[in-house]
Design a protein around this motif. Structure first.
Motif, mmCIF file in Angstrom:
data_model
loop_
_atom_site.group_PDB
_atom_site.id
_atom_site.type_symbol
_atom_site.label_atom_id
_atom_site.label_comp_id
_atom_site.label_asym_id
_atom_site.label_seq_id
_atom_site.Cartn_x
_atom_site.Cartn_y
_atom_site.Cartn_z
ATOM 1 N N THR A 61 0.282 12.489 -8.596
ATOM 2 C CA THR A 61 -0.687 12.328 -9.540
ATOM 3 C C THR A 61 -2.153 12.065 -9.130
ATOM 4 O O THR A 61 -2.927 12.497 -9.593
ATOM 5 N N LYS A 62 -1.947 11.368 -7.739
ATOM 6 C CA LYS A 62 -3.456 11.105 -7.336
ATOM 7 C C LYS A 62 -3.612 11.629 -6.099
ATOM 8 O O LYS A 62 -4.447 11.251 -4.912
ATOM 9 N N GLN A 63 -2.897 12.827 -5.766
ATOM 10 C CA GLN A 63 -2.898 13.485 -4.389
ATOM 11 C C GLN A 63 -4.254 13.710 -3.972
ATOM 12 O O GLN A 63 -4.830 13.457 -2.760
ATOM 13 N N GLU A 123 0.679 -1.200 0.029
ATOM 14 C CA GLU A 123 -0.126 -0.124 -0.015
ATOM 15 C C GLU A 123 0.863 1.361 0.051
ATOM 16 O O GLU A 123 0.570 2.369 -0.606
ATOM 17 N N TRP A 152 -6.043 10.603 -2.701
ATOM 18 C CA TRP A 152 -5.913 9.826 -1.394
ATOM 19 C C TRP A 152 -6.126 10.807 -0.283
ATOM 20 O O TRP A 152 -6.526 10.733 0.959
ATOM 21 N N ALA A 166 2.437 1.675 -3.537
ATOM 22 C CA ALA A 166 1.494 2.225 -4.294
ATOM 23 C C ALA A 166 1.337 3.493 -4.188
ATOM 24 O O ALA A 166 1.320 4.507 -5.133
ATOM 25 N N LEU A 167 0.896 3.808 -2.992
ATOM 26 C CA LEU A 167 0.592 5.513 -2.775
ATOM 27 C C LEU A 167 1.994 6.083 -3.097
ATOM 28 O O LEU A 167 1.719 7.500 -3.458
ATOM 29 N N ASP A 168 3.070 5.846 -2.709
ATOM 30 C CA ASP A 168 4.430 6.575 -3.011
ATOM 31 C C ASP A 168 4.247 6.779 -4.662
ATOM 32 O O ASP A 168 4.676 7.765 -5.078
ATOM 33 N N ARG A 169 4.048 5.952 -5.360
ATOM 34 C CA ARG A 169 3.908 5.954 -7.050
ATOM 35 C C ARG A 169 3.259 7.189 -7.232
ATOM 36 O O ARG A 169 3.177 7.913 -8.349
ATOM 37 N N GLU A 170 1.846 7.069 -6.653
ATOM 38 C CA GLU A 170 0.673 8.019 -6.989
ATOM 39 C C GLU A 170 0.696 9.450 -6.187
ATOM 40 O O GLU A 170 -0.131 9.954 -6.161
ATOM 41 N N LEU A 171 1.859 9.590 -5.346
ATOM 42 C CA LEU A 171 1.997 10.483 -4.197
ATOM 43 C C LEU A 171 1.467 11.996 -4.899
ATOM 44 O O LEU A 171 0.619 12.508 -4.403
#
Ligand code: BTN
Length: 248
Positions: free
Chosen positions: A180-182, A170, A185, A173-178
């Protein structure tokens, strides 16, 4: 020390260490994403110089990150870690974890664990250590009234290595989208943040100001409105929530 088969972030395990955050600090050359999991800590540390009781049966884990973001944007790494913990605990235990801004993990108003984020700045840039502690199969004695554990909530023994592996996935995955999908999350963080809408006390040294918690900003800061109408964003220090942990 064993290396569990994980890819690409490595998860190192030890039976005992003073503090997984401190131990990772002593390994300055490890790559981004290196994680250290300890079965117990002899000197577990919490925020604001507090100790964190860490007997066998809990999850004590730290991850070392070398983020591209400047230090003032690092508050949201704590928020990111809180979201990762929620997702991992839900996946492993089917239990919903709330967040008390900024770093407390809470179930039914009781503390399940916490996050300690530390910054190291040096010539090669910023290194961040995110330490996560969760009461899993034991409840440290001195905090019983205000704390809970996964086992107390679910009635089931929890495998801490399995939970650590899920948390690794988890977090990665969050680090990858830190960035782009801020927004996504942070929305998840806000929805789980029990501080919002509550009366809080913003504590800075000897000063205590009562405020209403309004929202979470794009960096993970807490927007509040004080009793005199002044609005501010809180990024550090302590915020007590009325009705929790003995604040009446
Ligand atoms: C808090 O509640 O104030 C934060 C607690 C953070 C505890 C974790 S356990 C793993 C890592 N190592 C430490 O010494 N502290 C963090």
């Amino acid at each position: 020390m064993n290396t569990l088969p994980t890819s690409p972030w490595q998860l190192l395990t030890v039976s005992e260490v003073d503090s997984t955050n401190s131990a990772l600090k002593r390994m300055p050359d490890v790559p981004h994403g290196t994680m250290l999991l300890a079965a117990r800590q002899s000197g577990g540390r919490g925020r604001l110089g507090r100790s964190f009781a860490s007997p066998e049966g809990g999850l004590y884990l730290s991850v070392l990150l070398r983020p591209q973001a400047p230090p003032e944007r690092l508050l949201h790494l704590t928020a990111m870690a809180a979201v990762a913990v929620r997702r991992a605990v839900f996946a492993c235990c089917a239990l919903r974890v709330d967040i008390k801004w900024t770093n407390d993990l809470v179930v039914r108003g009781k503390k399940l664990g916490g996050i300690l984020t530390e910054l190291l700045t040096g010539a090669e840039g910023t290194t961040v250590l995110i330490g996560i502690g969760l009461n899993c199969n034991t409840l440290p004695g001195e905090v019983k009234e205000m704390a809970t554990s996964l086992r107390a909530e679910t009635g089931q023994e929890v495998s801490t290595p399995a939970l650590a592996q899920t948390l690794r996935q988890e977090l990665q995955a969050l680090d990858r989208e830190l960035l782009t999908k801020q927004a996504l999350w942070l929305e998840e963080f806000s929805a789980a943040c029990i501080t919002l809408g509550k009366t809080v006390q913003v504590i800075r040294g000897e000063s205590r100001r009562t405020a209403r918690a309004l929202s979470i900003d794009a960096e993970g800061g807490l927007r509040v409105r004080y009793e005199d109408g002044e609005e501010a964003t809180i990024t550090t220090g302590e915020v007590s929530v009325r009705g929790m942990y003995g604040y009446v």
